[in-house]
Design an enzyme around this catalytic site. Structure first.
Site, PDB file in Angstrom:
ATOM      1  N   GLY A 207       6.487  -4.978  15.705  1.00  0.00           N
ATOM      2  CA  GLY A 207       6.362  -3.351  15.366  1.00  0.00           C
ATOM      3  C   GLY A 207       6.571  -2.654  16.737  1.00  0.00           C
ATOM      4  CD  GLU A 208       2.433   0.858  18.958  1.00  0.00           C
ATOM      5  OE1 GLU A 208       2.789   1.888  19.663  1.00  0.00           O
ATOM      6  OE2 GLU A 208       1.389   0.678  18.913  1.00  0.00           O
ATOM      7  N   GLY A 210       8.367  -4.013  20.059  1.00  0.00           N
ATOM      8  CA  GLY A 210       9.677  -4.647  20.206  1.00  0.00           C
ATOM      9  C   GLY A 210       9.944  -5.831  19.093  1.00  0.00           C
ATOM     10  CG  ASP A 238      12.565  -4.521   4.579  1.00  0.00           C
ATOM     11  OD1 ASP A 238      12.621  -5.950   4.519  1.00  0.00           O
ATOM     12  OD2 ASP A 238      11.850  -3.981   3.897  1.00  0.00           O
TER      13      ASP A 238
HETATM   14  P1  AMP Z   1       8.635  -3.830   5.422  1.00  0.00           P
HETATM   15  O1  AMP Z   1       7.983  -2.454   5.877  1.00  0.00           O
HETATM   16  O2  AMP Z   1      10.130  -4.058   6.264  1.00  0.00           O
HETATM   17  O3  AMP Z   1       7.892  -4.978   5.669  1.00  0.00           O
HETATM   18  O4  AMP Z   1       9.183  -3.727   4.009  1.00  0.00           O
HETATM   19  C1  AMP Z   1       8.629  -2.920   2.929  1.00  0.00           C
HETATM   20  C2  AMP Z   1       9.354  -2.906   1.974  1.00  0.00           C
HETATM   21  O5  AMP Z   1       9.233  -4.083   1.027  1.00  0.00           O
HETATM   22  C3  AMP Z   1       9.039  -1.855   0.622  1.00  0.00           C
HETATM   23  O6  AMP Z   1       9.997  -1.123   0.419  1.00  0.00           O
HETATM   24  C4  AMP Z   1       8.449  -2.912  -0.541  1.00  0.00           C
HETATM   25  O7  AMP Z   1       9.088  -2.195  -1.826  1.00  0.00           O
HETATM   26  C5  AMP Z   1       9.035  -4.134  -0.194  1.00  0.00           C
HETATM   27  N1  AMP Z   1       8.048  -5.209  -0.513  1.00  0.00           N
HETATM   28  C6  AMP Z   1       6.639  -5.025  -0.361  1.00  0.00           C
HETATM   29  N2  AMP Z   1       6.168  -6.330  -0.836  1.00  0.00           N
HETATM   30  C7  AMP Z   1       7.198  -7.185  -1.254  1.00  0.00           C
HETATM   31  C8  AMP Z   1       7.379  -8.413  -1.756  1.00  0.00           C
HETATM   32  N3  AMP Z   1       6.127  -9.131  -1.701  1.00  0.00           N
HETATM   33  N4  AMP Z   1       8.506  -9.192  -1.761  1.00  0.00           N
HETATM   34  C9  AMP Z   1       9.614  -8.268  -1.769  1.00  0.00           C
HETATM   35  N5  AMP Z   1       9.644  -7.010  -1.167  1.00  0.00           N
HETATM   36  C10 AMP Z   1       8.482  -6.602  -1.026  1.00  0.00           C
END
Ligand code: AMP
Length: 308
Positions: A207-208, A210, A238
């Protein structure tokens, strides 16, 4: 330039942060990965599934970024994957309020024919069996397979997750998930244990604080850019993964040295993602803004010290 296949959720998200709340907006792991990778003007394709409730304009948005969406199945009368989360005051931790798999529950992914020889495969967050199926459809061995996952799949499909982890080159995972996967508190020990499970390269996102890249006995650390305001961290992980995989696809170099740059690109793109709700900031992001922030990153981490 290499081709990039992305698999992951394309979703509706509802988010609560100390700054506000959204109703269902565009989200999903593959959406954020695709938007990040589109900064590199690559040939990229998303493999995913949505329901007929998913607005056409969201799909158009992805194709307008040169992302091939022929691998996004639209299920008639189906409901799109829905996730809802609430962030704590520190914005570094969150609670998942709802995960509705909907059309994801019986999804059989199909990689578009033109992408079965892609050199880079980004297995974004979704069911590990779907990730595995995408890998099995590749007709030539990819140069690099990157996987991202989260605690939900460790809780619900751990054996399947282990099957896919065995087959990949790089895993990107956050610190808590690395601890959960290995049962180790020390991230150095956790990274070593994950390498023993398959991937030669382990990226731990903090996260913040790094991100750390591990390979054998080598470690590289990239801080996160200190930002005045973090509005919504959703999709930062992501976006990091999309920046990482996109940079490797763009440069066609899978060495550890080049992966360091990929980590910097991933961190830079993620630093934009958190500035607005959902995908908003990634949609408006321009190449010159990225360039400027990469320079800020360099200034942040470079120093001259005389050692005698
Ligand atoms: P992150 O903040 O990078 O962890 O990703 C958040 C994104 O992951 C959101 O846009 C969700 O739609 C998606 N997400 C949340 N839970 C899941 C899951 N169990 N499987 C796949 N994608 C997910």
């Amino acid at each position: 330039m290499s081709k990039l296949v992305i698999v992951g959720t394309v979703a509706f998200d509802a988010i609560e942060t100390p700054f506000g709340k959204t109703d269902k907006i565009l989200g999903g792991a593959a959406t954020f990965i695709g938007l990040a990778a589109s900064q590199f003007n690559l040939d990229a394709a998303i493999v995913s599934v949505v329901g007929s409730d998913f607005p056409k304009e969201y799909l158009n948005l992805l194709s307008s970024r040169n992302i091939d969406i022929s691998g996004i199945e639209i299920v008639k009368n189906g409901k799109t994957f829905f996730w809802s989360g609430r962030y704590h005051n520190d914005m570094n931790s969150r609670d998942t309020l709802v995960t509705e798999l909907n059309v994801l529950a019986d999804f059989n992914p199909v990689v578009p024919k033109d992408y079965r020889d892609a050199e880079v495969v980004m297995l974004g967050n979704l069911h590990p069996m779907v990730q595995l199926s995408v890998l099995d459809q590749m007709e030539t061995k990819p140069k690099l397979v990157v996987l991202d996952t989260m605690n939900f799949w460790m809780d619900n499909a751990l054996d399947d997750l282990h099957k896919v982890i065995k087959k990949i080159d790089v895993i990107t995972i956050n610190d808590e998930e690395a601890r959960q996967l290995t049962g180790e508190y020390s991230l150095v020990v956790a990274a070593r244990k994950i390498q023993e499970m398959g991937p030669k390269y382990v990226v731990i996102k903090k996260g913040e604080h790094g991100a750390l890249l591990f390979h054998d006995d080598n470690v590289f650390y990239a801080p996160a850019l200190p930002l005045e305001e973090v509005f919504d961290p959703t999709g930062a992980g992501d976006t990091f993964a999309g920046g990482f995989a996109g940079y490797i696809a763009r440069t066609e170099d899978t060495s550890f040295e080049n992966m360091k740059n990929a980590v910097i690109y991933g961190s830079t793109l993620a630093s934009f993602c958190v500035e607005k709700f959902g995908t908003q900031r990634m949609i408006s992001l321009k190449a010159d803004e990225v360039h400027k922030r990469l320079q800020q990153f360099k200034n942040l981490t470079q120093f001259e010290i005389v050692l005698d």
